[in-house]
Scaffold this motif. Structure first.
Motif, PDB file in Angstrom:
ATOM      1  N   ILE A  59       7.889   3.043   8.946  1.00 11.42           N
ATOM      2  CA  ILE A  59       8.486   2.782   7.872  1.00 11.42           C
ATOM      3  C   ILE A  59       8.031   2.128   6.716  1.00 11.42           C
ATOM      4  O   ILE A  59       7.092   1.416   6.690  1.00 11.42           O
ATOM      5  CB  ILE A  59       9.640   1.350   8.226  1.00 11.42           C
ATOM      6  CG1 ILE A  59      10.534   1.857   9.497  1.00 11.42           C
ATOM      7  CG2 ILE A  59      10.576   1.079   7.147  1.00 11.42           C
ATOM      8  CD1 ILE A  59      10.044   1.501  10.958  1.00 11.42           C
ATOM      9  N   ILE A  60       8.198   2.825   5.805  1.00 13.23           N
ATOM     10  CA  ILE A  60       7.243   2.926   4.425  1.00 13.23           C
ATOM     11  C   ILE A  60       8.276   2.612   2.966  1.00 13.23           C
ATOM     12  O   ILE A  60       9.584   2.971   3.139  1.00 13.23           O
ATOM     13  CB  ILE A  60       6.214   3.733   4.109  1.00 13.23           C
ATOM     14  CG1 ILE A  60       6.953   5.349   4.014  1.00 13.23           C
ATOM     15  CG2 ILE A  60       5.121   3.898   5.062  1.00 13.23           C
ATOM     16  CD1 ILE A  60       5.972   6.379   3.829  1.00 13.23           C
TER      17      ILE A  60
ATOM     18  N   VAL B 275       5.819   1.435  13.328  1.00  9.26           N
ATOM     19  CA  VAL B 275       4.863   0.736  12.415  1.00  9.26           C
ATOM     20  C   VAL B 275       5.402   0.289  11.071  1.00  9.26           C
ATOM     21  O   VAL B 275       6.319   1.062  10.461  1.00  9.26           O
ATOM     22  CB  VAL B 275       3.900   1.740  11.942  1.00  9.26           C
ATOM     23  CG1 VAL B 275       2.866   1.400  11.071  1.00  9.26           C
ATOM     24  CG2 VAL B 275       3.310   2.521  13.395  1.00  9.26           C
ATOM     25  N   ASP B 276       5.133  -0.870  10.690  1.00 14.19           N
ATOM     26  CA  ASP B 276       5.875  -1.395   9.343  1.00 14.19           C
ATOM     27  C   ASP B 276       4.834  -1.061   8.423  1.00 14.19           C
ATOM     28  O   ASP B 276       3.646  -1.883   8.663  1.00 14.19           O
ATOM     29  CB  ASP B 276       5.865  -2.902   9.695  1.00 14.19           C
ATOM     30  CG  ASP B 276       6.428  -3.444   8.203  1.00 14.19           C
ATOM     31  OD1 ASP B 276       6.853  -2.735   7.187  1.00 14.19           O
ATOM     32  OD2 ASP B 276       6.418  -4.605   7.810  1.00 14.19           O
ATOM     33  N   GLY B 277       4.740  -0.049   7.643  1.00 12.71           N
ATOM     34  CA  GLY B 277       3.914   0.308   6.782  1.00 12.71           C
ATOM     35  C   GLY B 277       3.696  -0.435   5.608  1.00 12.71           C
ATOM     36  O   GLY B 277       4.473  -1.121   5.068  1.00 12.71           O
ATOM     37  N   PRO B 278       2.498  -0.249   4.850  1.00  8.10           N
ATOM     38  CA  PRO B 278       2.173  -0.923   3.397  1.00  8.10           C
ATOM     39  C   PRO B 278       3.104  -0.085   2.567  1.00  8.10           C
ATOM     40  O   PRO B 278       3.361   1.027   2.444  1.00  8.10           O
ATOM     41  CB  PRO B 278       0.749  -0.684   3.299  1.00  8.10           C
ATOM     42  CG  PRO B 278       0.312  -0.082   4.406  1.00  8.10           C
ATOM     43  CD  PRO B 278       1.286   0.558   5.258  1.00  8.10           C
ATOM     44  N   PRO B 279       3.538  -1.052   1.465  1.00  7.64           N
ATOM     45  CA  PRO B 279       4.154  -0.188   0.191  1.00  7.64           C
ATOM     46  C   PRO B 279       3.002   0.482  -0.553  1.00  7.64           C
ATOM     47  O   PRO B 279       1.834   0.628  -0.352  1.00  7.64           O
ATOM     48  CB  PRO B 279       4.583  -1.309  -0.605  1.00  7.64           C
ATOM     49  CG  PRO B 279       3.881  -2.555  -0.353  1.00  7.64           C
ATOM     50  CD  PRO B 279       3.089  -2.184   1.114  1.00  7.64           C
ATOM     51  N   GLY B 280       3.877   1.708  -1.508  1.00 11.16           N
ATOM     52  CA  GLY B 280       3.012   2.548  -2.259  1.00 11.16           C
ATOM     53  C   GLY B 280       2.545   3.626  -1.717  1.00 11.16           C
ATOM     54  O   GLY B 280       2.885   4.188  -0.868  1.00 11.16           O
ATOM     55  N   ILE B 281       1.619   4.352  -2.333  1.00 13.17           N
ATOM     56  CA  ILE B 281       0.924   5.575  -1.782  1.00 13.17           C
ATOM     57  C   ILE B 281      -0.720   5.414  -1.749  1.00 13.17           C
ATOM     58  O   ILE B 281      -1.158   6.696  -1.735  1.00 13.17           O
ATOM     59  CB  ILE B 281       1.328   6.771  -2.833  1.00 13.17           C
ATOM     60  CG1 ILE B 281       0.894   6.667  -4.045  1.00 13.17           C
ATOM     61  CG2 ILE B 281       2.932   6.969  -2.772  1.00 13.17           C
ATOM     62  CD1 ILE B 281       0.914   7.718  -4.959  1.00 13.17           C
ATOM     63  N   GLY B 282      -1.169   4.319  -1.638  1.00 13.78           N
ATOM     64  CA  GLY B 282      -2.601   4.290  -1.569  1.00 13.78           C
ATOM     65  C   GLY B 282      -3.096   4.429  -0.249  1.00 13.78           C
ATOM     66  O   GLY B 282      -2.579   5.006   0.710  1.00 13.78           O
ATOM     67  N   CYS B 283      -4.451   4.022  -0.247  1.00 16.09           N
ATOM     68  CA  CYS B 283      -5.232   4.476   1.052  1.00 16.09           C
ATOM     69  C   CYS B 283      -4.590   3.668   2.242  1.00 16.09           C
ATOM     70  O   CYS B 283      -4.556   4.459   3.219  1.00 16.09           O
ATOM     71  CB  CYS B 283      -6.576   3.969   0.801  1.00 16.09           C
ATOM     72  SG  CYS B 283      -7.656   3.846   2.337  1.00 16.09           S
ATOM     73  N   PRO B 284      -4.206   2.446   2.251  1.00 14.10           N
ATOM     74  CA  PRO B 284      -3.639   1.957   3.354  1.00 14.10           C
ATOM     75  C   PRO B 284      -2.293   2.561   3.884  1.00 14.10           C
ATOM     76  O   PRO B 284      -2.030   2.714   5.100  1.00 14.10           O
ATOM     77  CB  PRO B 284      -3.122   0.357   3.044  1.00 14.10           C
ATOM     78  CG  PRO B 284      -3.805   0.240   1.729  1.00 14.10           C
ATOM     79  CD  PRO B 284      -4.191   1.589   0.985  1.00 14.10           C
ATOM     80  N   VAL B 285      -1.532   3.439   2.829  1.00 10.68           N
ATOM     81  CA  VAL B 285      -0.335   3.950   3.150  1.00 10.68           C
ATOM     82  C   VAL B 285      -0.802   5.269   3.961  1.00 10.68           C
ATOM     83  O   VAL B 285      -0.211   5.605   4.882  1.00 10.68           O
ATOM     84  CB  VAL B 285       0.628   4.499   1.908  1.00 10.68           C
ATOM     85  CG1 VAL B 285       1.757   5.001   2.384  1.00 10.68           C
ATOM     86  CG2 VAL B 285       0.891   3.017   1.300  1.00 10.68           C
ATOM     87  N   ILE B 286      -1.683   5.893   3.484  1.00  6.22           N
ATOM     88  CA  ILE B 286      -2.150   7.133   3.972  1.00  6.22           C
ATOM     89  C   ILE B 286      -2.613   6.915   5.412  1.00  6.22           C
ATOM     90  O   ILE B 286      -2.587   7.617   6.452  1.00  6.22           O
ATOM     91  CB  ILE B 286      -3.298   7.902   3.142  1.00  6.22           C
ATOM     92  CG1 ILE B 286      -2.780   8.343   1.826  1.00  6.22           C
ATOM     93  CG2 ILE B 286      -3.932   9.006   3.601  1.00  6.22           C
ATOM     94  CD1 ILE B 286      -3.766   8.684   0.747  1.00  6.22           C
ATOM     95  N   ALA B 287      -3.272   5.873   5.646  1.00  4.58           N
ATOM     96  CA  ALA B 287      -3.963   5.613   6.968  1.00  4.58           C
ATOM     97  C   ALA B 287      -2.918   5.037   8.064  1.00  4.58           C
ATOM     98  O   ALA B 287      -2.804   5.310   9.115  1.00  4.58           O
ATOM     99  CB  ALA B 287      -4.824   4.213   6.844  1.00  4.58           C
ATOM    100  N   SER B 288      -1.609   5.015   7.411  1.00  2.00           N
ATOM    101  CA  SER B 288      -0.572   4.318   8.287  1.00  2.00           C
ATOM    102  C   SER B 288       0.421   5.436   8.556  1.00  2.00           C
ATOM    103  O   SER B 288       1.118   5.491   9.741  1.00  2.00           O
ATOM    104  CB  SER B 288       0.396   3.147   7.644  1.00  2.00           C
ATOM    105  OG  SER B 288       1.154   3.605   6.799  1.00  2.00           O
TER     106      SER B 288
END
Ligand code: SF4
Ligand code: SF4
Length: 341
Positions: A6-7, A214-227
């Motif tokens: 979920i993002i 998975v509670d994903g991070p917000p945005g479109i950066g590296c942590p989102v891609i990793a999630s």
């Protein structure tokens, strides 16, 4: 085994509230809180930590002033401005009385008849206290490039593993949860996200769980891609605002780039029905499914105050969340052409 992430394009859209509710509606999933920069799923799921581990990533330079010969190379070579030459007074403080035979009585300073700094220094050095110069490295400015370590002629710089945070495995009322906390100003959240997801998958396999939430991070950066990479489905939660629409476009384009099936849910849809229509139209054109709408409801805040998920209360929007969950479950059944398993 399925993995639903979920993002949202930005924080504060209701992503975590939705994840927590899904965790209750699902059949004992493994929950992974991958919003490691601002984790808050634990506030609702009240985890009891059973395992706690340090998260180490990268390295950090630390000068041993006792071995430093004051050549100044580290100060000159560091491109990140992380090395500081300390003032005499600061240098004195880097040498604590515990390290030496010095009793920190100040007698040498007070009793020297000539008051010549050099003599005072010699006296202090004879007591194992004084230093000709001292350097310090700002841990937050140090990028861990290792240049100063490589070129220090005295080998006076340690290059230790950097502790960037911690990750935990916990028990909650709905099952197992993997979560983490990134240290203040620490980096490499993408690596920590991957670690949390990997642990969640390991637990799901070991315990025969069919779903990872998975509670994903917000945005479109590296942590989102990793999630999201390799996930079965991403659910994008957005709001009916101009920025919500813009952020949704960016997130859907990210999902498309990584070839991940996407669904969209509009939270607080009734504050702007016209924009909701536009967002759903955009989402369909971008190849995403519409998972449903959730009305604006103060019951969400009340649920948060009680540390409960929305579907554990009688909030009016709980019904909307159940409907969204049913939509996603239908997609799960349609795994052949909807979700990657
Ligand atoms: S490079 Fe090494 S010896 Fe030279 S000032 Fe830095 S720590 Fe001291
Ligand atoms: S490791 Fe690199 S960034 Fe860190 S202090 Fe040394 S030269 Fe600067």
């Amino acid at each position: 085994m399925k993995e639903l992430v979920i993002i949202s394009g930005k924080g504060g859209t209701g992503k975590t509230s939705l994840t927590a509710s899904f965790a209750v509606l699902a059949d004992r999933p493994v929950v992974a809180d991958c919003d490691v920069d601002a984790a808050d799923l634990h506030l609702v799921l009240s985890p009891v930590i059973s395992e706690r581990h340090e998260f180490q990533s990268g390295r950090q330079a630390v000068i041993r002033n006792a071995d430093c010969i004051d050549c100044g190379s580290c100060l000159e070579l560091c491109r990140f401005g992380a090395v500081m030459r300390l003032t005499e007074e600061e240098a004195m403080r880097t040498c604590t009385p515990e390290e030496t035979d010095c009793r920190d009585c100040d007698h040498c300073e007070r009793s020297c008849p000539l008051r010549i700094r050099v003599i005072i220094r010699e006296l202090q050095q004879a007591a194992g206290m004084g230093r000709s110069a001292a350097y310090s490295i700002d841990p937050q400015a140090c990028e861990g490039c290792g240049v100063c370590v490589r070129f220090c002629p005295a080998g006076a710089i340690d290059f230790n593993e950097r502790i960037c945070g911690e990750w935990m495995i916990s028990d909650t009322r709905i099952g197992r949860m993997v979560h983490a906390r990134l240290g203040v100003a620490a980096e490499n959240s993408g690596k920590l996200v991957s670690l949390v997801r990997r642990e969640a998958r390991r637990i799901a396999e070991a315990e025969g769980r069919r779903l990872i939430l998975v509670d994903g991070p917000p945005g479109i950066g590296c942590p989102v891609i990793a999630s999201v990479t390799g996930a079965s489905l991403v659910l994008v939660v957005t709001e009916p605002t101009v920025s919500g629409k813009h952020d949704l476009e960016r997130v859907l384009s990210l999902a498309r780039h990584f070839d991940i099936p996407a669904a969209v849910c509009v939270n607080k849809w009734d504050i702007n029905p016209e924009m909701t229509e536009q967002i759903e139209g955009e989402a369909r054109r971008a190849g995403a499914r519409i998972a449903g709408r959730i009305r604006y409801d103060r019951g969400v805040t009340l649920a948060q105050l009680q540390a409960r998920t929305v579907v554990e209360t009688d909030a009016a929007c709980a019904e909307d969340i159940r409907n969204v969950w049913k939509q996603l479950a239908i997609q799960e059944e349609e795994a052949e052409h909807g979700m990657r398993g």
